[in-house]
Design a protein around this motif. Structure first.
Motif, PDB file in Angstrom:
ATOM      1  N   GLU A  57      -1.784   9.872 -11.284  1.00 10.54           N
ATOM      2  CA  GLU A  57      -0.525   9.138 -11.035  1.00 10.54           C
ATOM      3  C   GLU A  57      -0.284   8.998  -9.537  1.00 10.54           C
ATOM      4  O   GLU A  57       0.151   7.951  -9.060  1.00 10.54           O
ATOM      5  CB  GLU A  57       0.662   9.872 -11.676  1.00 10.54           C
ATOM      6  N   LYS A  60      -2.473   6.265  -8.030  1.00  9.38           N
ATOM      7  CA  LYS A  60      -2.031   4.932  -8.425  1.00  9.38           C
ATOM      8  C   LYS A  60      -0.800   4.501  -7.610  1.00  9.38           C
ATOM      9  O   LYS A  60      -0.741   3.403  -7.059  1.00  9.38           O
ATOM     10  CB  LYS A  60      -1.702   4.925  -9.916  1.00  9.38           C
ATOM     11  N   VAL A  61       0.177   5.419  -7.535  1.00 12.96           N
ATOM     12  CA  VAL A  61       1.418   5.093  -6.823  1.00 12.96           C
ATOM     13  C   VAL A  61       1.160   4.936  -5.321  1.00 12.96           C
ATOM     14  O   VAL A  61       1.664   4.009  -4.684  1.00 12.96           O
ATOM     15  CB  VAL A  61       2.498   6.174  -7.101  1.00 12.96           C
ATOM     16  N   GLN A  62       0.339   5.828  -4.761  1.00 10.81           N
ATOM     17  CA  GLN A  62       0.082   5.752  -3.313  1.00 10.81           C
ATOM     18  C   GLN A  62      -0.670   4.479  -2.957  1.00 10.81           C
ATOM     19  O   GLN A  62      -0.470   3.887  -1.900  1.00 10.81           O
ATOM     20  CB  GLN A  62      -0.717   6.977  -2.848  1.00 10.81           C
ATOM     21  N   GLU A  64      -0.373   1.677  -4.418  1.00 11.49           N
ATOM     22  CA  GLU A  64       0.603   0.588  -4.414  1.00 11.49           C
ATOM     23  C   GLU A  64       1.456   0.607  -3.133  1.00 11.49           C
ATOM     24  O   GLU A  64       1.724  -0.438  -2.531  1.00 11.49           O
ATOM     25  CB  GLU A  64       1.502   0.722  -5.650  1.00 11.49           C
ATOM     26  N   LYS A  65       1.823   1.816  -2.697  1.00 15.02           N
ATOM     27  CA  LYS A  65       2.613   1.920  -1.464  1.00 15.02           C
ATOM     28  C   LYS A  65       1.828   1.402  -0.260  1.00 15.02           C
ATOM     29  O   LYS A  65       2.365   0.673   0.576  1.00 15.02           O
ATOM     30  CB  LYS A  65       2.986   3.381  -1.209  1.00 15.02           C
TER      31      LYS A  65
ATOM     32  N   ASN B  74       7.284   6.982 -13.310  1.00 18.19           N
ATOM     33  CA  ASN B  74       6.834   7.546 -12.036  1.00 18.19           C
ATOM     34  C   ASN B  74       6.594   6.475 -10.966  1.00 18.19           C
ATOM     35  O   ASN B  74       6.441   6.783  -9.795  1.00 18.19           O
ATOM     36  CB  ASN B  74       5.612   8.445 -12.224  1.00 18.19           C
ATOM     37  N   VAL B  78       7.597   4.463  -5.802  1.00 21.33           N
ATOM     38  CA  VAL B  78       7.104   3.475  -4.836  1.00 21.33           C
ATOM     39  C   VAL B  78       8.217   3.080  -3.864  1.00 21.33           C
ATOM     40  O   VAL B  78       7.970   2.854  -2.692  1.00 21.33           O
ATOM     41  CB  VAL B  78       6.554   2.229  -5.573  1.00 21.33           C
TER      42      VAL B  78
END
Lengths: 500, 90
Positions: A57, A60-62, A64-65, B74, B78
């Motif tokens: 997770e 994936k999130v990083q 996107e950032k 989650n 972002v």
């Protein structure tokens, strides 16, 4: 095959404590590295992190950032936002990039300490991601200013600063080495993630993002607020730790570290963020004053979080709140007066519009700081620029390493807090800085402030040029008035018009 | 703020989000998921402070509807730059 939801397996998967068979518990988790305060492994099992995230997770999130931050930069790279921005704003960028990027690597070391030596499994999991976060922060904040280096040599300080003995970096290292690099996992969690990151990083990375948005510097605004999204996750490492410490009768120990680091962070941010918000950012683009941001993020929000966790207000809180009225102004005045020893060109920020804004946000400014700026302004108007340069060095505090300063004017409040310890004289800017020193005098006693080094003959020749070279500030990097004194001519024109 | 010494005595909770589609979706979802409660949204240009008193619910499905695309909780991270109060996922 049915898949379990993440919440159904997360706690089990990250519960990685075991009973060591070949070494003792203290060999696996040396107390000075873990900061375990005598609490055995079993006492740490109840650590319940509010933010549960798995590594996939995280990636994936990083991803996107990063895609967001880098794509905004790429889109705006060929625009001339930088060239068109006010020199005051350019100085905000220079100050920010010199002060923070390399410190992020220290923060990564601090997270690594918790990832390895934290006795709570949940802390180790969160800190593993926190460690990667901080590397991201260093790299983003080194990459973004790199494109500005050809435009202005002062941006070289983004990478160079922490390899120098520049006075401001000596101050920053004194804090960050203390808070991040040289303490056990628990103290790092209390000082860095709780006191510093839930509280003060918001000031620089959100408050300034709001100002950047007003200025139209979306690339910077977007990048620093993206950094703060990481902070808001890994900053939550400290909260559950406070619960464990309180449950094991260690409130006093927790409170002591939190009090020390809130004060230390406050001093640094009053200098860096305070001056940037109240003077460097063009007056038309100032979203709020430094004091108003402090009230939003630190007083009404962080103070409440502190009490919510079962800790007390720091003993010096009333003093901190009182200091909100003058700290940013005192630091700014010092920055401008000693402008040759900055790696940025310092704006004065005292045009008629600035002064009106300052008096509105800080009633009484004109009667105190304003009177000193009157003298400076008159000297410049009369062509006596030489009088606006310093002839002496500022007295630096032996804890925060910043000038000992307060509000000038009739109620002269500048005060030195001296201390004799083992045959050496120390000087502090405040009761709280002296208190920090006295908490661990053996830890701090050997440090020499830049003034101590000057007096000890370590800076040769003992002249301004000698000091500039000692600080690695070379021609082309040394600061001057950000607007090349154009504001003085505006005042002259206004006065002539009024007289006519 | 008239009295600084009292300003921490508040019970506000909620996320602070970077400006953008997700922030708008979350502020709309906060209205829908908390019927009868007053949701305040302070727009600071770079970020939105979305708050209410005591407790705030946010449902994944509601955010999905407001965004018009699939969303997992989650992903809030972002754009979430601060969390006021304590959070719990279920």
């Amino acid at each position: 095959m049915a898949l379990l939801g993440r919440l159904d397996w997360y706690n089990l998967a990250r519960t990685t404590n075991w009973t060591p068979g070949y070494v003792t518990e203290d060999e696996l988790f040396p107390p000075e590295m873990s900061g375990s305060m005598g609490i055995p492994l079993s006492g740490w099992e109840g650590y319940d992190e509010p933010y549960k995230q798995t590594y996939p997770e995280y990636v994936k999130v990083q991803r996107e950032k990063d895609a967001g931050a880098y794509s905004v930069k790429a889109a705006l790279e060929r625009s001339d936002i930088y060239e068109k921005s006010d020199p005051g704003w350019q100085s905000v960028l220079k100050l920010h990039y010199g002060a923070f990027p390399r410190a992020e690597y220290s923060a990564s070391t601090a997270e690594a300490r918790m990832a390895r030596f934290g006795k709570a499994p949940g802390m180790r999991n969160m800190a593993t991601m926190g460690m990667l976060d901080e590397m991201r922060h260093a790299q983003l904040q080194l990459y973004f200013p790199h494109e500005l280096c050809p435009k202005d040599r002062q941006f070289d300080w983004a990478h160079k600063s922490y390899d120098t003995n520049h006075w401001a970096i000596v101050a920053a290292r004194h804090l960050f080495d203390d808070m991040m690099v040289t303490r056990g996992a628990s103290e790092v969690a209390l000082g860095l993630t709780f006191a510093f990151e839930t509280g003060f990083t918001n000031m620089q990375f959100l408050g300034l993002a709001a100002d950047a948005a007003e200025v139209g510097d979306w690339s910077f605004s977007n990048m620093i607020s993206s950094i703060q999204t990481d902070e808001s996750r890994h900053a939550q490492i400290g909260g559950p730790l406070v619960g464990i410490l309180l449950a094991n009768g260690k409130k006093q120990e927790a409170q002591r570290i939190v009090d020390m680091m809130i004060w230390r962070a406050w001093k640094l941010f009053a200098a860096v963020t305070g001056a940037a918000m109240d003077y460097f950012t063009p007056v038309a683009d100032r979203k709020m004053s430094f004091k108003e941001f402090m009230l939003e993020w630190i007083v009404s929000q962080f103070e409440r979080a502190l009490l919510d966790l079962g800790l007390d207000k720091p003993w010096y809180w009333d003093q901190l709140v009182a200091d909100l009225d003058h700290a940013s102004h005192a630091m700014q005045m010092g920055f401008w007066f000693w402008r040759p020893i900055m790696w940025w060109n310092n704006p004065a920020g005292v045009t008629a519009e600035d002064r009106a804004w300052l008096e509105e946000k800080y009633p009484g400014w004109s009667e105190t700081f304003g009177t000193v700026w009157d003298v400076i302004t008159d000297n410049l108007l009369e062509g006596k620029k030489g009088l606006t340069y310093p002839e002496t060095l500022p007295m630096l505090c032996n804890m925060c390493q910043l000038p000992i300063a307060s509000a000038p004017g009739p109620a002269w409040k500048v005060r030195d807090f001296p201390l004799e310890y083992k045959g050496r004289s120390y000087h502090f800017c405040s009761e709280a800085c002296q208190w920090c020193f006295e908490q661990e005098p053996e830890r701090y006693k050997g440090h020499l402030s830049l003034i101590d080094r000057f007096l000890a003959g370590m800076i040769q020749p003992p002249t301004l040029e000698g000091a500039l070279n000692y600080m690695s500030l070379y021609p082309g990097e040394r600061g001057d008035d950000a607007h090349n004194y154009a504001w003085v001519e505006k005042i002259r024109a206004a006065r002539q018009k009024a007289a006519a | 703020m008239s009295d600084i010494s009292q300003s921490h005595i508040n019970n506000k909770v909620g996320p602070v989000m970077r400006q953008g589609d997700l922030a708008k979706a979350v502020s709309e979802a906060a209205e829908i998921d908390n019927p009868g409660k007053t949701i305040t949204v302070e727009d600071k240009l770079a970020y939105l402070r979305i708050q209410t008193d005591g407790e705030m619910f946010l449902q994944r499905q509601t955010i999905e509807e407001m965004l018009g695309r699939p969303f997992s909780m989650n992903e809030l991270e972002v754009d979430r730059i601060a969390q006021i109060g304590r959070s719990r996922a279920s």
